[in-house]
Write a protein that holds these residues in place. Structure first.
Motif, mmCIF file in Angstrom:
data_model
loop_
_atom_site.group_PDB
_atom_site.id
_atom_site.type_symbol
_atom_site.label_atom_id
_atom_site.label_comp_id
_atom_site.label_asym_id
_atom_site.label_seq_id
_atom_site.Cartn_x
_atom_site.Cartn_y
_atom_site.Cartn_z
ATOM 1 N N TYR A 98 -6.266 19.161 -16.604
ATOM 2 C CA TYR A 98 -6.720 20.459 -17.184
ATOM 3 C C TYR A 98 -6.458 21.574 -16.206
ATOM 4 O O TYR A 98 -6.086 22.663 -17.068
ATOM 5 N N TYR A 99 -6.463 21.549 -14.889
ATOM 6 C CA TYR A 99 -6.163 22.704 -14.201
ATOM 7 C C TYR A 99 -4.539 23.230 -14.555
ATOM 8 O O TYR A 99 -4.194 24.302 -14.568
ATOM 9 N N ALA A 155 -0.102 16.291 -20.825
ATOM 10 C CA ALA A 155 0.620 16.611 -22.398
ATOM 11 C C ALA A 155 -0.704 16.880 -23.265
ATOM 12 O O ALA A 155 -0.658 17.719 -24.003
ATOM 13 N N GLY A 156 -1.655 15.947 -22.961
ATOM 14 C CA GLY A 156 -2.886 16.053 -23.932
ATOM 15 C C GLY A 156 -3.385 17.263 -23.913
ATOM 16 O O GLY A 156 -3.816 18.140 -24.926
ATOM 17 N N PHE A 157 -3.825 17.761 -22.483
ATOM 18 C CA PHE A 157 -4.332 19.225 -22.584
ATOM 19 C C PHE A 157 -3.749 20.460 -22.893
ATOM 20 O O PHE A 157 -4.133 21.301 -23.338
ATOM 21 N N VAL A 165 -8.441 15.040 -26.081
ATOM 22 C CA VAL A 165 -7.477 14.516 -24.793
ATOM 23 C C VAL A 165 -7.670 12.999 -24.914
ATOM 24 O O VAL A 165 -6.962 12.153 -23.929
ATOM 25 N N TRP A 166 -8.784 12.561 -25.412
ATOM 26 C CA TRP A 166 -9.144 11.176 -25.080
ATOM 27 C C TRP A 166 -7.725 10.203 -25.544
ATOM 28 O O TRP A 166 -7.611 9.305 -24.820
ATOM 29 N N ALA A 189 -4.062 6.397 -29.461
ATOM 30 C CA ALA A 189 -3.646 6.280 -28.187
ATOM 31 C C ALA A 189 -2.081 5.892 -28.111
ATOM 32 O O ALA A 189 -1.246 6.518 -27.663
ATOM 33 N N LEU A 190 -1.809 5.011 -28.986
ATOM 34 C CA LEU A 190 -0.592 4.359 -29.006
ATOM 35 C C LEU A 190 0.550 5.323 -29.730
ATOM 36 O O LEU A 190 1.758 5.358 -29.544
ATOM 37 N N LYS A 191 0.247 6.450 -30.365
ATOM 38 C CA LYS A 191 0.768 7.506 -30.831
ATOM 39 C C LYS A 191 1.483 8.626 -29.784
ATOM 40 O O LYS A 191 2.414 9.089 -29.927
ATOM 41 N N ASN A 192 0.681 8.436 -28.558
ATOM 42 C CA ASN A 192 1.128 9.247 -27.448
ATOM 43 C C ASN A 192 2.078 8.531 -26.295
ATOM 44 O O ASN A 192 2.429 9.258 -25.502
#
Length: 300
Positions: A117-118, A192-194, A224-225, A296-299
């Motif tokens: 996040y930071y 990357a999710g953030f 972002v989960w 999640a598998l798509k990430n």
């Protein structure tokens, strides 16, 4: 038309060039066919290296080893799987390995969430680039170097011992070492999710009166989960299959990886080692089935 009757300066069509143009036109009309042609080589390699390897592993697990000669008896039976299921040693080691994998994953996720996040939402672009490089730098160092560095910290006569506290080698040292080694594999997907979370959502949450923690919990974490789960897959699976760190910093503790290694190396019992190898494979498949619906598998 003969070559003599052809006008001067007219190029003679090449059969290879004509075939290439026809093939290009065919792929242009049928994009799915072009995609299939591109995937033939990687999918074929995946089937050869992974699927065929698993089938050979299963076949080997169905064989036995002659206790007198040590030679492999190619007679199919389920004795190795029965031994793995029935003997308390394998259940104990499986539970220990699973517990360490869950602990390592939880530690890495708890570190990756605030750090990611930071990096994505607070740090300036230059600081962000520095932090990305900093968390990627451990990947440039050899695995053994990192493991032995932590051994020198935990072992008697190490850094902690000089400070008056010597925890010694064991499960704590193993969890700490693996958490450090696999941390970049969790931080980067979370980061990357953030980055994909729109800043407008954070501003809207603030305008509606949501405080920082409520915004993080109710708005950011659900978005972002999937990335968190994707990172956890790396740390969880890599910890399940590790057999080097536990030998360096784990003292006398055993994991599934060390059991497989000992049966392949000193024990010389390849069929039993193949049967033990199916334990982490089954655990990973169950874990993937549980997280399948999270996206999640798509990430990965």
């Amino acid at each position: 038309m003969s070559d003599r009757e052809r006008e001067p300066g007219t190029a003679i069509p090449s059969p290879h060039r004509s075939a290439a143009r026809s093939l290009s036109a065919l792929f242009g009309r049928r994009p799915r066919l072009a995609l299939s042609a591109l995937l033939v080589a990687p999918v074929g390699w995946l089937v050869l290296v992974y699927i065929v390897a698993l089938l050979l592993l299963l076949i080997t697990a169905l064989w036995t080893t002659d206790s007198f000669t040590g030679l492999i008896v190619q007679k199919w039976n389920l004795e190795n799987f029965k031994q793995v299921v029935m003997e308390p040693l394998y259940r104990t080691v499986t539970l220990r390995t699973l517990g360490i994998a869950l602990a390592v994953t939880a530690i890495d996720v708890l570190i990756a969430l605030p750090v990611g996040y930071y990096m994505a939402k607070v740090a300036r672009p230059r600081t962000q680039a520095i932090l990305v490089i900093a968390f990627m730098m451990p990947l440039w160092a050899a695995y053994l170097v990192k493991a032995y560095a932590w051994r020198s910290i935990f072992s008697d006569g190490g850094i902690l011992s000089s400070l008056g506290h010597s925890p010694g080698l064991g499960l704590a040292a193993t969890i700490t070492t693996m958490s450090y080694i696999w941390l970049p594999y969790v931080i980067m997907p979370v980061y990357a999710g953030f980055q994909r979370v729109p800043n407008s959502l954070l501003e809207a949450a603030g305008d509606l009166g949501a405080k920082g923690w409520r915004t993080f919990r109710a708005v950011i974490v659900p978005l972002v989960w999937p990335s968190v789960i994707a990172g956890s897959i790396f740390s969880f699976s890599l910890t399940l299959g590790d057999y080097i760190a536990i030998q360096i910093v784990g003292g006398s503790q055993q994991l599934l990886g060390t059991l497989i290694y000992s049966n392949v190396g000193t024990g010389g019992n390849m069929p039993l080692a193949a049967a033990i190898a199916f334990i982490p494979i089954v655990i990973i498949l169950v874990y993937l089935l549980l997280v399948r619906r999270t996206g999640a598998l798509k990430n990965l």
